[in-house]
Motif scaffolding. Structure first.
Motif, PDB file in Angstrom:
ATOM      1  N   GLN A   1       0.825  -1.202   0.000  1.00 47.77           N
ATOM      2  CA  GLN A   1       0.000   0.000   0.000  1.00 47.77           C
ATOM      3  C   GLN A   1       0.861   1.256   0.000  1.00 47.77           C
ATOM      4  O   GLN A   1       0.520   2.269  -0.621  1.00 47.77           O
ATOM      5  N   THR A   2       1.978   1.207   0.657  1.00 46.35           N
ATOM      6  CA  THR A   2       2.845   2.392   0.744  1.00 46.35           C
ATOM      7  C   THR A   2       3.423   2.765  -0.618  1.00 46.35           C
ATOM      8  O   THR A   2       3.541   3.946  -0.973  1.00 46.35           O
ATOM      9  N   SER A   3       3.796   1.772  -1.431  1.00 46.29           N
ATOM     10  CA  SER A   3       4.337   2.045  -2.766  1.00 46.29           C
ATOM     11  C   SER A   3       3.282   2.708  -3.641  1.00 46.29           C
ATOM     12  O   SER A   3       3.552   3.667  -4.378  1.00 46.29           O
ATOM     13  N   GLN A   4       2.051   2.214  -3.569  1.00 45.95           N
ATOM     14  CA  GLN A   4       0.971   2.809  -4.360  1.00 45.95           C
ATOM     15  C   GLN A   4       0.720   4.252  -3.929  1.00 45.95           C
ATOM     16  O   GLN A   4       0.486   5.141  -4.753  1.00 45.95           O
ATOM     17  N   GLY A   5       0.763   4.501  -2.642  1.00 44.17           N
ATOM     18  CA  GLY A   5       0.545   5.860  -2.152  1.00 44.17           C
ATOM     19  C   GLY A   5       1.625   6.816  -2.603  1.00 44.17           C
ATOM     20  O   GLY A   5       1.356   7.970  -2.973  1.00 44.17           O
TER      21      GLY A   5
ATOM     22  N   VAL B   1       4.501   4.586   8.362  1.00 48.10           N
ATOM     23  CA  VAL B   1       5.469   4.212   7.326  1.00 48.10           C
ATOM     24  C   VAL B   1       5.702   5.451   6.456  1.00 48.10           C
ATOM     25  O   VAL B   1       4.766   5.986   5.846  1.00 48.10           O
ATOM     26  N   VAL B   2       6.941   5.900   6.411  1.00 39.90           N
ATOM     27  CA  VAL B   2       7.294   7.084   5.614  1.00 39.90           C
ATOM     28  C   VAL B   2       7.453   6.661   4.157  1.00 39.90           C
ATOM     29  O   VAL B   2       8.291   5.808   3.862  1.00 39.90           O
ATOM     30  N   PRO B   3       6.667   7.194   3.264  1.00 35.85           N
ATOM     31  CA  PRO B   3       6.769   6.793   1.851  1.00 35.85           C
ATOM     32  C   PRO B   3       8.147   7.107   1.276  1.00 35.85           C
ATOM     33  O   PRO B   3       8.739   8.156   1.541  1.00 35.85           O
TER      34      PRO B   3
ATOM     35  N   ALA C   1     -10.163  15.701   3.183  1.00 34.96           N
ATOM     36  CA  ALA C   1      -9.551  14.934   2.084  1.00 34.96           C
ATOM     37  C   ALA C   1      -8.064  14.791   2.296  1.00 34.96           C
ATOM     38  O   ALA C   1      -7.477  13.730   2.017  1.00 34.96           O
ATOM     39  N   ILE C   2      -7.423  15.881   2.795  1.00 41.80           N
ATOM     40  CA  ILE C   2      -5.983  15.816   3.039  1.00 41.80           C
ATOM     41  C   ILE C   2      -5.681  14.799   4.145  1.00 41.80           C
ATOM     42  O   ILE C   2      -4.724  14.025   4.061  1.00 41.80           O
ATOM     43  N   VAL C   3      -6.540  14.800   5.187  1.00 41.05           N
ATOM     44  CA  VAL C   3      -6.330  13.843   6.285  1.00 41.05           C
ATOM     45  C   VAL C   3      -6.474  12.411   5.793  1.00 41.05           C
ATOM     46  O   VAL C   3      -5.658  11.537   6.114  1.00 41.05           O
TER      47      VAL C   3
ATOM     48  N   ALA D   1      -3.458  11.585   3.680  1.00 43.16           N
ATOM     49  CA  ALA D   1      -2.265  11.374   4.511  1.00 43.16           C
ATOM     50  C   ALA D   1      -2.352  10.049   5.278  1.00 43.16           C
ATOM     51  O   ALA D   1      -1.348   9.349   5.449  1.00 43.16           O
ATOM     52  N   TYR D   2      -3.571   9.721   5.726  1.00 41.75           N
ATOM     53  CA  TYR D   2      -3.751   8.447   6.448  1.00 41.75           C
ATOM     54  C   TYR D   2      -3.407   7.265   5.553  1.00 41.75           C
ATOM     55  O   TYR D   2      -2.662   6.357   5.942  1.00 41.75           O
ATOM     56  N   ASN D   3      -3.954   7.274   4.335  1.00 42.55           N
ATOM     57  CA  ASN D   3      -3.677   6.174   3.415  1.00 42.55           C
ATOM     58  C   ASN D   3      -2.227   6.160   2.970  1.00 42.55           C
ATOM     59  O   ASN D   3      -1.692   5.107   2.619  1.00 42.55           O
ATOM     60  N   LEU D   4      -1.600   7.328   2.977  1.00 39.27           N
ATOM     61  CA  LEU D   4      -0.237   7.420   2.497  1.00 39.27           C
ATOM     62  C   LEU D   4       0.790   7.076   3.577  1.00 39.27           C
ATOM     63  O   LEU D   4       1.803   6.434   3.293  1.00 39.27           O
ATOM     64  N   LEU D   5       0.508   7.454   4.828  1.00 39.24           N
ATOM     65  CA  LEU D   5       1.521   7.351   5.885  1.00 39.24           C
ATOM     66  C   LEU D   5       1.294   6.178   6.839  1.00 39.24           C
ATOM     67  O   LEU D   5       2.212   5.823   7.578  1.00 39.24           O
ATOM     68  N   PHE D   6       0.106   5.590   6.836  1.00 36.98           N
ATOM     69  CA  PHE D   6      -0.175   4.532   7.815  1.00 36.98           C
ATOM     70  C   PHE D   6      -0.531   3.222   7.112  1.00 36.98           C
ATOM     71  O   PHE D   6      -1.197   3.230   6.077  1.00 36.98           O
ATOM     72  N   VAL D   7      -0.047   2.148   7.690  1.00 32.73           N
ATOM     73  CA  VAL D   7      -0.359   0.790   7.218  1.00 32.73           C
ATOM     74  C   VAL D   7      -1.025   0.045   8.377  1.00 32.73           C
ATOM     75  O   VAL D   7      -0.508   0.043   9.504  1.00 32.73           O
TER      76      VAL D   7
END
Length: 365
Positions: free
Chosen positions: A4-8, A84-86, A41-43, A46-52
């Motif tokens: 998920q992190t790579s996709q984000g 998880v830091v992208p 939307a930003i939250v 960011a949630y989908n991008l930074l958290f697994v």
């Protein structure tokens, strides 16, 4: 496994380069609501991008690509959100619950979601081949060892359990003969040996095998026919042996019954003899006591006569005898007897009176 992190990270780069156009949305109600929607939307982004999110039945292993402590981290992440830091970090997920490896030729089994591989083709110790359907239940105990020694994703199956499964089964089940496969105790024992052998090889890599279950086994048609014929012959032999043993046991039973009857008859005869002996002893005792009583009675009567005679021989006995003789003479009308001389009669002389009437012979005393 797609992460998920790579996709984000890729989505973030595409938005940054304006390759994806974000449509403008007109929201009625003023600018405050518009900013609120944008912030939400930003939250979410960011949630989908930074958290697994690691699920309860998963392990999480973090790999640091950039920065300090690069490489695979020893910390094992459990259920929950993990930062998880992208571009710098990546999270890999491994299953935590029991996994199933099916070695079978059937397209559908009880565990449809299990990993499937070809059936185990094993040569028995007597040279025949048998196809064995096996279910191997295992779990990941140390995800760090699995990740570092085998690899991420599903490599714990492809490079871990699958290459070791069939060789272990061939080494253990191959010691059985064709007939031994029908012996459930021997088959289970060899399956346990296969489990122990797999654990010897896989435990150092973080995997533990729980059970090895042999579900089905199939020989070729000709071999199966020969086995069935041999089994029928063996069953006939066993039937004959059982019949012979049953006849022997029946004869032994009859012998025991006859011996029991003889013992009962002997005991009954001994009982009857005992009763007869006791009756004879009783009769003898009764007769003995009766004879003793009769003897005592007769002795008592004799003693009575003796005592009476002794009493009669005492003082005044002659007078009493004379009185008795006088009573005897009362029945006579007239007797003329001389009263003097040698033939004189003294009524008080009893002996003389007895001789006179020929009751006692002369001269007898």
């Amino acid at each position: 496994m797609a992460e998920q992190t790579s996709q984000g990270a890729e989505l973030f780069n595409m938005v940054k380069k304006k390759r994806i156009a974000i449509p403008k949305i007109r929201i009625p109600g003023g600018g405050k609501f518009k900013y609120l929607v944008i912030a939400a939307a930003i939250v979410v982004f960011a949630y989908n991008l930074l958290f697994v999110y690691i699920e309860p039945n998963e392990f999480g292993i973090k790999v640091v690509r950039l920065g300090m402590n690069r490489g695979v981290q020893k910390e094992v992440h459990t259920a929950g959100l993990n930062l998880v830091v992208p571009g710098m970090q990546q999270m890999y997920r491994l299953p935590r619950d029991v996994q199933v490896l099916e070695l079978t030729d059937y397209p559908r089994t009880a565990a449809d979601l299990a990993r499937k591989d070809r059936v185990a083709h094993i040569q028995t110790s007597d040279g025949f081949f048998v196809d064995v359907d096996v279910s191997i239940l295992y779990r990941i105990e140390d995800p760090y060892l699995v990740f570092t020694k085998i690899g991420p994703g599903s490599l714990f199956e492809d490079n871990g359990i699958i290459p070791k499964a069939e060789p272990a089964l061939k080494e253990t089940l191959g010691k059985l003969t064709t007939e031994d496969f029908y012996n459930s105790f021997m088959r289970v024992k060899k399956a346990q040996e296969a489990r122990d052998l797999l654990n010897t090889e896989l435990n150092p890599k973080g995997i533990r095998v729980e059970q090895v279950l042999v579900r089905y086994f199939r020989y070729s048609t000709e071999i199966q026919k020969n086995i069935e014929e041999k089994k029928l012959q063996d069953q006939l032999v066993f039937t004959n042996r059982a019949a012979a043993r049953a006849a022997t046991e029946e004869a032994e039973l009859k012998k025991i019954v006859q011996e029991g009857r003889v013992v009962v008859d002997v005991e009954m005869e001994q009982g009857r003899a005992y009763v007869t002996r006791k009756i004879a002893e009783k009769d003898l005792y009764v007769r003995t006591k009766k004879a003793e009583a009769d003897l005592l009675v007769r002795l008592a009567e004799a003693e009575k006569v003796r005592l009476k005679n002794d009493a009669l021989k005492g003082m005044g006995s002659e007078r009493m005898v004379g009185l008795k003789m006088a009573d005897v003479y009362k029945g006579l009308d007239l007797i003329v007897l001389p009263s003097d001389g040698g033939a004189g009669v003294n009524p008080l002389d009893l002996d003389n009176a007895l001789r006179l009437f020929d009751v006692r012979k002369g001269g007898a005393r």
